[in-house]
Design a protein around this motif. Structure first.
Motif, PDB file in Angstrom:
ATOM      1  N   ALA A   8      -5.730 -14.862 -22.725  1.00 40.16           N
ATOM      2  CA  ALA A   8      -5.434 -16.288 -22.678  1.00 40.16           C
ATOM      3  C   ALA A   8      -4.336 -16.617 -23.681  1.00 40.16           C
ATOM      4  CB  ALA A   8      -6.683 -17.104 -22.988  1.00 40.16           C
ATOM      5  N   LEU A   9      -3.360 -17.394 -23.252  1.00 38.66           N
ATOM      6  CA  LEU A   9      -2.290 -17.867 -24.133  1.00 38.66           C
ATOM      7  C   LEU A   9      -2.487 -19.360 -24.334  1.00 38.66           C
ATOM      8  CD1 LEU A   9       1.454 -16.888 -23.900  1.00 38.66           C
ATOM      9  CD2 LEU A   9       0.751 -19.167 -24.576  1.00 38.66           C
ATOM     10  N   VAL A  10      -2.557 -19.784 -25.595  1.00 37.58           N
ATOM     11  CA  VAL A  10      -2.784 -21.189 -25.943  1.00 37.58           C
ATOM     12  C   VAL A  10      -1.634 -21.681 -26.805  1.00 37.58           C
ATOM     13  CG1 VAL A  10      -4.323 -22.830 -27.075  1.00 37.58           C
ATOM     14  CG2 VAL A  10      -5.283 -20.847 -25.883  1.00 37.58           C
ATOM     15  N   ARG A  80      -0.924  -8.387 -18.726  1.00 41.77           N
ATOM     16  CA  ARG A  80      -1.072  -9.589 -17.912  1.00 41.77           C
ATOM     17  C   ARG A  80      -1.350 -10.787 -18.817  1.00 41.77           C
ATOM     18  NH1 ARG A  80      -5.718  -7.138 -18.669  1.00 41.77           N
ATOM     19  NH2 ARG A  80      -7.646  -8.376 -18.772  1.00 41.77           N
ATOM     20  N   ILE A  81      -1.260 -11.976 -18.228  1.00 41.85           N
ATOM     21  CA  ILE A  81      -1.757 -13.212 -18.824  1.00 41.85           C
ATOM     22  C   ILE A  81      -2.634 -13.864 -17.760  1.00 41.85           C
ATOM     23  CG2 ILE A  81      -1.177 -15.504 -19.727  1.00 41.85           C
ATOM     24  CD1 ILE A  81       1.523 -14.281 -20.638  1.00 41.85           C
ATOM     25  N   VAL A 125       4.627 -17.937 -16.695  1.00 32.47           N
ATOM     26  CA  VAL A 125       3.432 -17.122 -16.449  1.00 32.47           C
ATOM     27  C   VAL A 125       3.072 -16.956 -14.975  1.00 32.47           C
ATOM     28  CG1 VAL A 125       2.478 -17.785 -18.697  1.00 32.47           C
ATOM     29  CG2 VAL A 125       1.722 -18.989 -16.629  1.00 32.47           C
ATOM     30  N   ILE A 126       3.478 -17.889 -14.127  1.00 31.42           N
ATOM     31  CA  ILE A 126       3.026 -17.836 -12.735  1.00 31.42           C
ATOM     32  C   ILE A 126       3.483 -16.580 -11.992  1.00 31.42           C
ATOM     33  CG2 ILE A 126       3.357 -18.950 -10.476  1.00 31.42           C
ATOM     34  CD1 ILE A 126       2.838 -21.630 -11.899  1.00 31.42           C
ATOM     35  N   PRO A 127       4.724 -16.118 -12.134  1.00 31.64           N
ATOM     36  CA  PRO A 127       5.087 -14.885 -11.417  1.00 31.64           C
ATOM     37  C   PRO A 127       4.182 -13.701 -11.761  1.00 31.64           C
ATOM     38  CG  PRO A 127       7.058 -16.004 -12.164  1.00 31.64           C
ATOM     39  CD  PRO A 127       5.902 -16.722 -12.792  1.00 31.64           C
ATOM     40  N   GLY A 128       3.835 -13.552 -13.035  1.00 25.51           N
ATOM     41  CA  GLY A 128       2.928 -12.478 -13.429  1.00 25.51           C
ATOM     42  C   GLY A 128       1.528 -12.680 -12.877  1.00 25.51           C
ATOM     43  N   MET A 129       1.072 -13.930 -12.839  1.00 24.66           N
ATOM     44  CA  MET A 129      -0.239 -14.212 -12.258  1.00 24.66           C
ATOM     45  C   MET A 129      -0.260 -13.864 -10.773  1.00 24.66           C
ATOM     46  SD  MET A 129      -1.387 -17.811 -14.062  1.00 24.66           S
ATOM     47  CE  MET A 129      -1.954 -17.853 -15.762  1.00 24.66           C
ATOM     48  N   GLY A 133      -2.831 -11.071  -9.024  1.00 21.54           N
ATOM     49  CA  GLY A 133      -3.849 -11.585  -8.121  1.00 21.54           C
ATOM     50  C   GLY A 133      -4.423 -12.941  -8.448  1.00 21.54           C
ATOM     51  N   GLY A 134      -3.833 -13.636  -9.422  1.00 19.94           N
ATOM     52  CA  GLY A 134      -4.281 -14.989  -9.705  1.00 19.94           C
ATOM     53  C   GLY A 134      -4.385 -15.299 -11.178  1.00 19.94           C
ATOM     54  N   GLY A 135      -4.808 -16.509 -11.472  1.00 16.78           N
ATOM     55  CA  GLY A 135      -4.955 -16.953 -12.848  1.00 16.78           C
ATOM     56  C   GLY A 135      -5.324 -18.419 -12.880  1.00 16.78           C
TER      57      GLY A 135
END
Length: 250
Positions: A8-10, A80-81, A125-129, A133-135
């Motif tokens: 998790a990145l905050v 991943r994130i 972050v969305i491309p990596g998610m 497979g999601g996030g």
């Protein structure tokens, strides 16, 4: 559902809601990357002292390059994130915050941090998610996005933008198993309120049906719900506001 094993990145993790969110996600089992333009060593130390896992990364949320470097470093280290909490935010301290009284400098400072920052974070972050497979993403909006409040023009514009962007992104990326929601806090007892008078503090408390200020941990608990549970929730802007958004004008 435990967050054990997740990354998790905050943002804004040095203090206030960001710090509380980092602590809560670590308590729930995530490895938390504590990101801020200010040092987050204290938050990481507190996570470690409680038996959790965390690390620091420097991040200016207004900068696309800073987002690229920070998220690339996290993915290189952890692969991943899984979760992003876009918490970092500011209020206008440079000028009056009305449509007429705002300066361009003040407007830009708030918009860059409070609206551009979450956009850049999601973009990073969305491309990596998608690849993994999601996030899940939680953005911090504000009650100011839902109610007319005095002397908050730039802040209201930014936080209403966050709510709208959350809805649009949720629609766009649901097919990739990415769930995106926002939280609209009421008045929360954070360092932003450190210099207000006791009279102002009482007035802010009395605006809620639950007549006190919120605690950062109460916002963090809603973020944790979106990350841990919330498997059929996306595109929401959920008020955590002591009942303020449901209160009549009396």
């Amino acid at each position: 559902m435990s967050l054990s094993g997740s990354i998790a990145l905050v943002t804004g993790a040095t203090q206030g809601i960001g710090r509380a969110t980092a602590l809560r996600l670590a308590e729930d089992g995530a490895h938390v990357v504590c990101a801020d333009i200010q040092p987050t060593d204290g938050t990481v130390e507190e996570i470690g002292n409680a038996g959790g896992s965390g690390e620091s990364v420097w991040l200016d949320v207004r900068s696309a390059d800073a987002w690229s470097k920070a998220t690339s470093a996290v993915r290189e280290k952890h692969g991943r994130i899984d979760h992003l909490a876009n918490v970092a935010g500011v209020v206008n301290l440079l000028s009056e915050d009305t449509v007429v009284g705002l300066t361009e400098e003040a407007w830009q400072q708030v918009i860059d941090t409070d609206l551009k920052g979450p956009w850049l974070g999601m973009r990073a972050v969305i491309p990596g998610m998608i690849d993994t497979g999601g996030g899940r993403i939680v953005n911090i909006s504000s009650l100011a996005a839902l109610r007319g409040l005095p002397n908050l023009a730039s802040y209201t514009a930014a936080k209403a933008g966050v709510a709208g962007l959350t809805r649009q992104a949720a629609y766009e990326y649901a097919k990739h198993n990415i769930l995106i929601n926002a939280i609209a806090p009421g008045t929360i007892d954070t360092p932003i309120l450190a210099d207000i008078t006791e009279e102002m503090r009482r007035a802010n408390a009395d605006a809620h049906m639950i007549r006190r200020l919120g605690d950062p941990a109460e916002i963090a608990s809603m973020a944790a719900y979106f990350f841990r549970e919330g498997s059929f929730l996306t595109g929401l802007t959920y008020p955590v506001d002591g009942g303020w958004s449901s209160k009549g004008n009396f």
